[in-house]
Design a protein around this motif. Structure first.
Motif, short mmCIF file in Angstrom:
data_model
loop_
_atom_site.label_atom_id
_atom_site.label_comp_id
_atom_site.label_asym_id
_atom_site.label_seq_id
_atom_site.Cartn_x
_atom_site.Cartn_y
_atom_site.Cartn_z
N SER A 163 0.98 -1.07 -0.06
CA SER A 163 0.00 -0.09 0.07
C SER A 163 0.90 1.28 -0.18
N LYS A 164 2.15 1.26 0.37
CA LYS A 164 2.89 2.35 0.33
C LYS A 164 3.57 2.54 -1.01
N SER A 165 4.15 1.61 -1.57
CA SER A 165 4.90 1.46 -2.88
C SER A 165 3.73 1.86 -4.02
N TYR A 166 2.54 1.33 -3.76
CA TYR A 166 1.56 1.51 -4.58
C TYR A 166 0.22 1.96 -4.25
N PRO A 167 -0.11 3.32 -3.74
CA PRO A 167 -1.03 3.86 -2.99
C PRO A 167 -2.38 3.29 -3.44
N ASP A 168 -2.73 3.26 -4.60
CA ASP A 168 -3.97 2.84 -5.35
C ASP A 168 -4.26 1.49 -5.10
N LEU A 169 -3.58 0.84 -4.27
CA LEU A 169 -3.79 -0.58 -4.25
C LEU A 169 -5.18 -1.05 -3.78
#
Length: 393
Positions: free
Chosen positions: A364-370
């Motif tokens: 969720s940090k490296s890809y906020p739109d998860l």
């Protein structure tokens, strides 16, 4: 045109690789892989243990009489085979090692500039002093990465189109010498050899070699596989009924228009989205008959369990040994192939898939739109449950 072996300071840029070397010229780069990285790959003892199992494709090559008496045996092998092998003039080779020893697949990260969708396997060899498989040519592109020990290589300066092999032996060993350049490789060195370029390696001290091979299919393989795909869908596998035939095709004559109509049947199929979808499936099939069955993991997760893991901070990653193939779709979005299956995806998912193709950690940090859309998690769960993704340690 004859070209000498290029000695490079660093791996070529992707642009230079395809413009100068791909299919065209061998090169060597010193110290590409650190000793620390090499130490994480399969060891000689582990390779020998793997050769005693039924599934891996292993072979042992022995040479004698100034490397002219070649003998090849296929595994599985036993401890007695190694006790009687002696301390020189033999080699053990095992294919698809990245599947049996996943840590070895970390080597693939160094070759992301190559077409990973054409990856055949990582073949690993251990050879005693004097060990060799003789002068030969391959149909594939290969990056020969030197592990422990030292080997002397001779590399041809141009492709051989009509090779002649020694008769009466189990190996394809070239019958005549070839013009080329010689070089010694030590731990971490990488040698690129294009298809059809003759090469011969001789072990100077007990050595491990990791051969990262990229192999394209034959035209007949493509036609055969696509026809098999079409046969599985009744609406795609329509019978030719001769619509549009006229008197010019009466009797035993096929008119030009009839030939054109049949050719058009091929053309329509090859330009369809069905072909694109099949293509990414075809290029992600495993080269080993025991892999590539799109199998579910024994302990599958359900939607709430999977989302809960990610909500609590878990990360996903694509193991290096998992092969993806991706291409754009004419209807928008893109097609992703994995393990002989395909998915047609919205272009909004492309940044996420790109991270996985780079073997980057996704959370969720490296890809906020998860968690932006439920469909994202559904798709990731599908990949996870079919072993395309793993939770990162």
């Amino acid at each position: 045109m004859s070209k000498k072996l290029a000695i490079l300071d660093t791996m070529p840029s992707p642009g230079d690789f395809y413009r100068v070397y791909w299919n065209n010229q061998p090169f060597v780069v010193r110290g590409v892989i650190s000793e620390e990285e090499m130490s994480g790959l399969i060891t000689a003892d582990e390779l020998a243990g793997l050769s005693m199992e039924e599934t891996p494709r292993s072979r042992m090559v022995k040479t004698a009489g100034e490397l002219q008496d070649w003998k090849c045996r296929f595994g599985p092998f036993t401890e007695d085979d190694y006790e009687t092998a002696g301390d020189r003039d033999w080699s053990l080779l095992i294919q698809n090692v990245e599947q049996f020893h996943p840590d070895t697949s970390a080597l693939l990260r160094h070759f992301n500039f190559a077409p990973r969708w054409l990856l055949d396997d990582i073949m690993v060899s251990f050879s005693a002093k004097g060990g060799s498989v003789g002068p030969h040519i391959d149909s594939y592109h290969v990056f020969l990465t030197q592990g422990e020990g030292k080997r002397r290589w001779k590399i041809g300066r141009e492709a051989i189109e009509e090779e002649v092999y020694i008769k009466g032996i189990d190996l394809k060993v070239l019958d005549q010498d070839f013009e080329g350049d010689e070089i010694e490789l030590t731990c971490g060195d990488v040698l690129y050899v294009p298809p059809k370029f003759a090469h011969e390696g001789v072990t100077l001290e007990s050595a491990m070699t990791f051969s990262v091979g990229f192999l394209g299919p034959k035209t007949s393989d493509l036609f055969s596989a696509y026809s098999q795909y079409l046969s599985e869908f009744e609406d795609l596998d329509q019978r030719y009924v001769g619509a549009g035939l006229d008197i010019d095709s009466s009797g035993f004559t096929m008119s030009e228009s009839a030939v054109g109509d049949i050719r058009n049947i091929f053309d329509i199929q090859l330009r369809s989205d069905n072909f694109t979808q099949w293509l990414v499936e075809f290029f992600t099939e495993s080269s080993h008959e025991d892999f590539g069955n799109y199998s579910e993991r024994e302990e599958m997760l359900y939607d709430d369990e999977f989302e809960g893991e990610l909500q609590e901070g878990a990360s996903l990653i694509k193991p290096e040994y998992v092969k993806f193939a991706i291409t754009t779709s004419s209807t928008g979005g893109f097609c992703l192939g994995f393990d002989s299956q395909s998915f047609t995806l919205d272009e909004r998912l492309f940044p996420l898939i790109k991270m996985f193709m780079k073997e980057e950690v996704v959370n969720s940090k490296s890809y906020p739109d998860l968690f932006a859309e439920p469909a994202y998690l559904e798709f990731l769960l599908e990949l996870y449950n079919h072993q395309a993704l793993e939770f990162a340690e």
